[in-house]
Design an enzyme around this catalytic site. Structure first.
Site, PDB file in Angstrom:
ATOM      1  N   GLY A 285      30.712   5.918  -1.950  1.00 44.92           N
ATOM      2  CA  GLY A 285      31.705   6.978  -1.836  1.00 44.92           C
ATOM      3  C   GLY A 285      31.976   7.509  -0.455  1.00 44.92           C
ATOM      4  O   GLY A 285      32.877   8.329  -0.269  1.00 44.92           O
ATOM      5  N   CYS A 392      60.163  -5.437  -7.203  1.00 43.91           N
ATOM      6  CA  CYS A 392      61.212  -4.643  -7.825  1.00 43.91           C
ATOM      7  C   CYS A 392      60.658  -3.385  -8.474  1.00 43.91           C
ATOM      8  O   CYS A 392      60.573  -3.274  -9.696  1.00 43.91           O
ATOM      9  CB  CYS A 392      61.986  -5.488  -8.818  1.00 43.91           C
ATOM     10  SG  CYS A 392      62.822  -6.815  -7.962  1.00 43.91           S
TER      11      CYS A 392
HETATM   12  C1  LIG Z   1      33.252   2.213  -6.712  1.00 46.71           C
HETATM   13  C2  LIG Z   1      31.805   2.478  -6.755  1.00 46.71           C
HETATM   14  C3  LIG Z   1      31.044   2.423  -5.591  1.00 46.71           C
HETATM   15  C4  LIG Z   1      31.635   2.204  -4.220  1.00 46.71           C
HETATM   16  O1  LIG Z   1      32.448   3.242  -3.844  1.00 46.71           O
HETATM   17  P1  LIG Z   1      33.008   3.316  -2.337  1.00 46.71           P
HETATM   18  O2  LIG Z   1      33.821   4.535  -2.331  1.00 46.71           O
HETATM   19  O3  LIG Z   1      33.800   2.080  -2.128  1.00 46.71           O
HETATM   20  O4  LIG Z   1      31.830   3.387  -1.451  1.00 46.71           O
HETATM   21  C5  LIG Z   1      29.672   2.603  -5.711  1.00 46.71           C
HETATM   22  N1  LIG Z   1      29.096   2.838  -6.916  1.00 46.71           N
HETATM   23  C6  LIG Z   1      29.802   2.895  -8.048  1.00 46.71           C
HETATM   24  C7  LIG Z   1      29.111   3.145  -9.330  1.00 46.71           C
HETATM   25  C8  LIG Z   1      31.183   2.727  -8.013  1.00 46.71           C
HETATM   26  O5  LIG Z   1      31.885   2.815  -9.149  1.00 46.71           O
END
Ligand SMILES: *Cc1c(COP(=O)(O)O)cnc(C)c1O
Length: 465
Positions: A285, A392
């Site tokens: 995240g 489109c």
């Molecule tokens: C999508 C996701 C990640 C990675 O998220 P990023 O924002 O790309 O770092 C990590 N763990 C889980 C469970 C996810 O769903």
């Protein structure tokens, strides 16, 4: 940065961001001294020739010849940059027992998985398909796989049990029951973590926020203790950790620390019950600065992020698992595309490119902002344009009312920061073959996925009389 308060603006540059930018630059200098290597904040940059014309490069390779050789649209990734980012995490955590599980869904290219596995990374997967990608790219890394996702099927669970993955991240009691049943049937112990929902608000786009009670993800943290206790009696289940993932493109360290503090509380409570979890998984995240609003320094950002997580875990002797996706790969990639037409409709000017929303859907899906730059800069005044694709749909745009240096038909432009959730979210909408992908490493460029052909699109279909 200092105090874990790095901030980069989500929407628009503000005075505050400039100010914070200035603080950041000072903090970066402090952090940079402690970090090894040749960290470049961004791999895409201009080089100026003797005639003072500017050409865009990826690392040491000029972009224009890449377009000539591989065609457009083309995803270009700096492999060096991705390894630098991984190294950033690994060296910051050198003193601690850790495992970095790259989130495959951000960019699932086999060559990328292979490269990361060779550097010791594990993988965070969300489907049986992603498990098969890891198996194809790096079978030795299957025991470093964590399996997330709120809707795992029994077949996917069986595949992962047979592969001997590191841990299942269980998102409901019903799923834990299914996991227990499948494990018993296959007579294979299932290591699991509960993915808890810490009810933390993280400022990001609503589609990529996941850590609040209104979201479909995880198990409310207040219920977790009861579920771990109940699972203890199950012969084929081993409680192996606890995990969280509060969302994506999060631009401050604070919510990560807050979530980890709640998780640490749970781990302590469970120890009182005699349940000792060896792992804590902080999810992914961590965001990047798509807007390029201030002096973003990846080393400072990673440092602040890791420090806030480690602070929350202080005194707990656990292995830290991380699941970064975007932060590792987003800024390493660009979508290289050619301008087909420039046209005026009323007051608006449209730059129409040969890439479309099927190749990169982030602007259409999340109103995401991507920097777009000409590969060869022309002189002349900046113009305000919409950069759009040929699909489109009116949602088929890369930028709206964007001030850009002038471009003409035939020019190349690069859509930057497209290494994460770009190709991974591409489709064949409008019967458009997907682009090719290349890796740039040192001076070498290598094809890692050939351009799709019409035959690829038609192959699975069956014509009826
Ligand atoms: C999508 C996701 C990640 C990675 O998220 P990023 O924002 O790309 O770092 C990590 N763990 C889980 C469970 C996810 O769903």
């Amino acid at each position: 940065m200092v105090g874990g308060a790095f901030v980069f603006c989500y929407r628009r540059r503000s005075v505050a961001t400039y100010w914070i930018g200035a603080v950041e630059i000072v903090a970066q200098k402090v952090v940079r001294k402690q970090l090894p290597g040749k960290l470049q904040p961004r791999p895409f940059h201009y080089k100026f020739s003797a005639s003072r014309s500017a050409a865009l490069y990826c690392g040491q390779r000029s972009m224009a010849p890449l377009a000539a050789e591989y065609g457009t649209p083309l995803y270009v990734y700096s492999a060096d940059h991705i390894l630098d980012r991984l190294q950033l995490f690994q060296s910051s955590l050198a003193e601690r027992d850790h495992l970095i599980c790259y989130a495959v869904k951000a960019n699932s290219a086999l060559a990328l998985l292979q490269m990361l596995a060779r550097r010791g990374a594990g993988f965070d997967i969300v489907s049986g398909g992603e498990l098969e990608r890891v198996r194809a790219a790096a079978p030795d890394a299957l025991n470093r796989v964590v399996f997330s996702g709120a809707g795992k099927t029994a077949d996917e669970i069986d595949l992962a049990l047979e592969a001997g993955i590191f841990s299942f991240h269980v998102e409901s009691e019903a799923e834990l029951e299914v996991l227990a049943g499948r494990a018993a049937r296959l007579r294979r112990k299932a290591r699991f973590s509960l993915r808890v929902n810490p009810d933390i608000f993280a400022e990001t786009h609503p589609y990529i926020s996941t850590g609040m009670s209104e979201h479909k993800f995880g198990i409310p943290i207040a219920q977790a203790r009861r579920i771990y206790r109940a699972a203890r009696s199950h012969r084929w289940l081993t409680a192996h950790g606890v995990s969280v993932h509060i969302g994506s493109q999060i631009s401050s360290a604070e919510p990560f620390g807050a979530a980890m503090t709640r998780v640490a509380g749970l781990v302590r409570e469970l120890r009182k019950d005699g349940i000792s979890l060896p792992c804590v998984d902080a999810g992914g995240g961590l965001g990047i600065d798509y807007e390029r609003a201030s002096g973003f320094d990846p080393a400072a950002v990673a440092e602040a992020y890791l420090r806030s997580i480690e602070q929350a875990l202080e005194g707990l002797n656990v292995r830290l698992v991380l699941e970064p996706g975007r932060f590792l790969v987003a800024q390493a990639g660009a979508l290289l595309t050619r301008v087909l037409y420039v046209k005026k409709n009323g007051r608006k000017t449209f730059v129409i490119t040969d890439a479309g929303m099927n190749d990169l859907i982030r602007p259409a899906l999340y109103q995401a902002w991507h920097e777009i730059v000409p590969v060869q800069r022309r002189s002349g005044r900046a113009v305000t344009v919409d950069v759009v694709g040929p699909v489109c749909e009116s949602g088929d745009f890369f930028a709206r009312d964007r001030s850009m240096p002038p471009v003409r038909p035939g020019d190349l432009v690069a859509i930057l920061d497209a290494g994460a959730y770009g190709m991974a979210q591409s489709s064949n909408y409008n019967s458009r073959p997907r682009p090719a992908e290349i890796f740039v490493q040192d001076r070498k460029a290598r094809l890692i996925r050939r351009r799709e052909e019409m035959a690829d699109l038609l192959a699975p279909e069956i014509e009826l009389m």
